[in-house]
Design a protein around this motif. Structure first.
Motif, PDB file in Angstrom:
ATOM      1  N   LEU A 145       6.406   1.529  -1.305  1.00  0.00           N
ATOM      2  CA  LEU A 145       7.572   1.019  -0.578  1.00  0.00           C
ATOM      3  C   LEU A 145       7.273  -0.316   0.091  1.00  0.00           C
ATOM      4  O   LEU A 145       8.144  -1.186   0.178  1.00  0.00           O
ATOM      5  CB  LEU A 145       8.046   2.027   0.473  1.00  0.00           C
ATOM      6  CG  LEU A 145       9.181   2.963   0.061  1.00  0.00           C
ATOM      7  CD1 LEU A 145       9.668   3.774   1.265  1.00  0.00           C
ATOM      8  CD2 LEU A 145      10.352   2.211  -0.560  1.00  0.00           C
ATOM      9  N   ALA A 146       6.046  -0.494   0.563  1.00  0.00           N
ATOM     10  CA  ALA A 146       5.672  -1.790   1.124  1.00  0.00           C
ATOM     11  C   ALA A 146       5.690  -2.851   0.034  1.00  0.00           C
ATOM     12  O   ALA A 146       6.158  -3.972   0.247  1.00  0.00           O
ATOM     13  CB  ALA A 146       4.292  -1.716   1.772  1.00  0.00           C
ATOM     14  N   SER A 147       5.183  -2.500  -1.157  1.00  0.00           N
ATOM     15  CA  SER A 147       5.179  -3.454  -2.260  1.00  0.00           C
ATOM     16  C   SER A 147       6.593  -3.823  -2.674  1.00  0.00           C
ATOM     17  O   SER A 147       6.894  -4.981  -2.971  1.00  0.00           O
ATOM     18  CB  SER A 147       4.420  -2.873  -3.455  1.00  0.00           C
ATOM     19  OG  SER A 147       3.058  -2.706  -3.144  1.00  0.00           O
ATOM     20  N   LEU A 148       7.482  -2.838  -2.667  1.00  0.00           N
ATOM     21  CA  LEU A 148       8.868  -3.065  -3.065  1.00  0.00           C
ATOM     22  C   LEU A 148       9.601  -3.964  -2.079  1.00  0.00           C
ATOM     23  O   LEU A 148      10.365  -4.851  -2.491  1.00  0.00           O
ATOM     24  CB  LEU A 148       9.584  -1.714  -3.177  1.00  0.00           C
ATOM     25  CG  LEU A 148      11.024  -1.722  -3.672  1.00  0.00           C
ATOM     26  CD1 LEU A 148      11.097  -2.203  -5.105  1.00  0.00           C
ATOM     27  CD2 LEU A 148      11.616  -0.314  -3.548  1.00  0.00           C
ATOM     28  N   THR A 149       9.360  -3.766  -0.786  1.00  0.00           N
ATOM     29  CA  THR A 149      10.136  -4.475   0.231  1.00  0.00           C
ATOM     30  C   THR A 149       9.406  -5.704   0.760  1.00  0.00           C
ATOM     31  O   THR A 149       9.929  -6.821   0.686  1.00  0.00           O
ATOM     32  CB  THR A 149      10.505  -3.515   1.372  1.00  0.00           C
ATOM     33  OG1 THR A 149       9.325  -2.864   1.863  1.00  0.00           O
ATOM     34  CG2 THR A 149      11.480  -2.466   0.892  1.00  0.00           C
ATOM     35  N   LYS A 150       8.194  -5.540   1.264  1.00  0.00           N
ATOM     36  CA  LYS A 150       7.437  -6.712   1.700  1.00  0.00           C
ATOM     37  C   LYS A 150       7.127  -7.624   0.508  1.00  0.00           C
ATOM     38  O   LYS A 150       6.993  -8.843   0.658  1.00  0.00           O
ATOM     39  CB  LYS A 150       6.145  -6.293   2.398  1.00  0.00           C
ATOM     40  CG  LYS A 150       6.336  -5.847   3.843  1.00  0.00           C
ATOM     41  CD  LYS A 150       6.804  -6.991   4.726  1.00  0.00           C
ATOM     42  CE  LYS A 150       6.811  -6.620   6.193  1.00  0.00           C
ATOM     43  NZ  LYS A 150       7.259  -7.750   7.063  1.00  0.00           N
ATOM     44  N   GLY A 151       7.012  -7.037  -0.673  1.00  0.00           N
ATOM     45  CA  GLY A 151       6.844  -7.849  -1.879  1.00  0.00           C
ATOM     46  C   GLY A 151       8.021  -8.770  -2.099  1.00  0.00           C
ATOM     47  O   GLY A 151       7.872  -9.892  -2.588  1.00  0.00           O
ATOM     48  N   GLY A 152       9.208  -8.321  -1.730  1.00  0.00           N
ATOM     49  CA  GLY A 152      10.386  -9.166  -1.838  1.00  0.00           C
ATOM     50  C   GLY A 152      10.324 -10.363  -0.906  1.00  0.00           C
ATOM     51  O   GLY A 152      10.650 -11.491  -1.288  1.00  0.00           O
ATOM     52  N   THR A 153       9.868 -10.127   0.332  1.00  0.00           N
ATOM     53  CA  THR A 153       9.792 -11.244   1.273  1.00  0.00           C
ATOM     54  C   THR A 153       8.661 -12.200   0.922  1.00  0.00           C
ATOM     55  O   THR A 153       8.680 -13.362   1.318  1.00  0.00           O
ATOM     56  CB  THR A 153       9.619 -10.746   2.725  1.00  0.00           C
ATOM     57  OG1 THR A 153       8.385 -10.047   2.861  1.00  0.00           O
ATOM     58  CG2 THR A 153      10.769  -9.840   3.125  1.00  0.00           C
TER      59      THR A 153
END
Length: 235
Positions: A145-153
């Motif tokens: 989930l961190a990769s999915l969301t912080k990856g976006g930023t």
């Protein structure tokens, strides 16, 4: 007449965010400090704006406060975020909604508002705090989930850097390793330290130095600065 520069910092009540507040004050910036639990400061140039930054109304209020008090926004540090470490199949819909709201919504609304001001000024800087786990996954720290969301930023930094380069607005990211903050219990420190080639966890100061380097590097935009003890280099 000297211009009073202004930094907006989210997730500012503790840990990395509180360290970044202190660093920008030491540079002479006024600071608009946001988090859900932020309290008023004794420093007249640190203005607390409490609230959940994923709420568009809070994001509006944060930037409006900067403009009403100081007339401008020079830097935005998107530090607010949550990290939910679970195996992928254990994540719930609530986990997903929460990570999406804070890590992406908390970036999107306040950044749009801030960049509108910066673009009109023809100068500004946005720094996103991400995580090296986006690029260097580790089986010891499940982080989908961190990769999915912080990856976006992290990914959007290059796109925005190019879109706004001609308008004088820079975008960069600091990608920390595992940092010694109140989020991590002391009994876990030895385990986390071993995940870094340098053999220690990062400190709040390590991350703050990275942010300030980018602040003071006017020809740097679209950059990912890894502050991770060598994690992203390999193992």
């Amino acid at each position: 007449m000297d211009i009073q520069k202004v930094a907006v910092i989210t997730g500012a009540s503790q840990g990395i965010g509180a360290g970044v507040v202190e660093a920008y004050r030491s540079l002479g910036y006024a600071v608009i400090a946001n988090s859900r639990t932020i309290v008023a400061s004794d420093d007249d140039l640190v203005i607390a704006v409490p609230g959940d930054i994923s709420d568009p109304a809070v994001a509006d209020r944060v930037i409006e406060t900067a403009v009403e008090r100081f007339g401008r926004v020079d830097t935005l540090v998107n530090n607010a975020g949550i990290f939910i470490a679970k195996p992928f199949l254990d994540y719930t819909s609530d986990d997903f909604d929460q990570a999406l709201a804070v890590n992406l919504g908390g970036f999107f609304h306040v950044t749009q508002n801030a960049v509108a001001r910066m673009s009109a000024q023809r100068t500004g800087h946005v720094v996103n705090i991400t995580t090296s786990l986006v690029e260097y996954a580790n089986s010891s720290v499940p982080s989908a989930l961190a990769s999915l969301t912080k990856g976006g930023t992290a990914a959007v930094v290059k796109s925005l850097a190019i879109e706004f380069a001609s308008r004088g607005v820079r975008f960069n990211a600091v990608s920390p390793g595992i940092i010694k903050t109140p989020l991590h219990a002391e009994e876990s420190h030895e385990t986390y330290a071993a995940l870094h080639p340098m053999g220690r966890m990062g400190t709040i100061d390590d991350v703050v130095h990275g942010v300030i380097y980018l602040e003071q590097a006017p020809f740097v935009t679209g950059e990912f600065l890894h502050v991770d003890g060598g994690q992203s280099a390999g193992n």
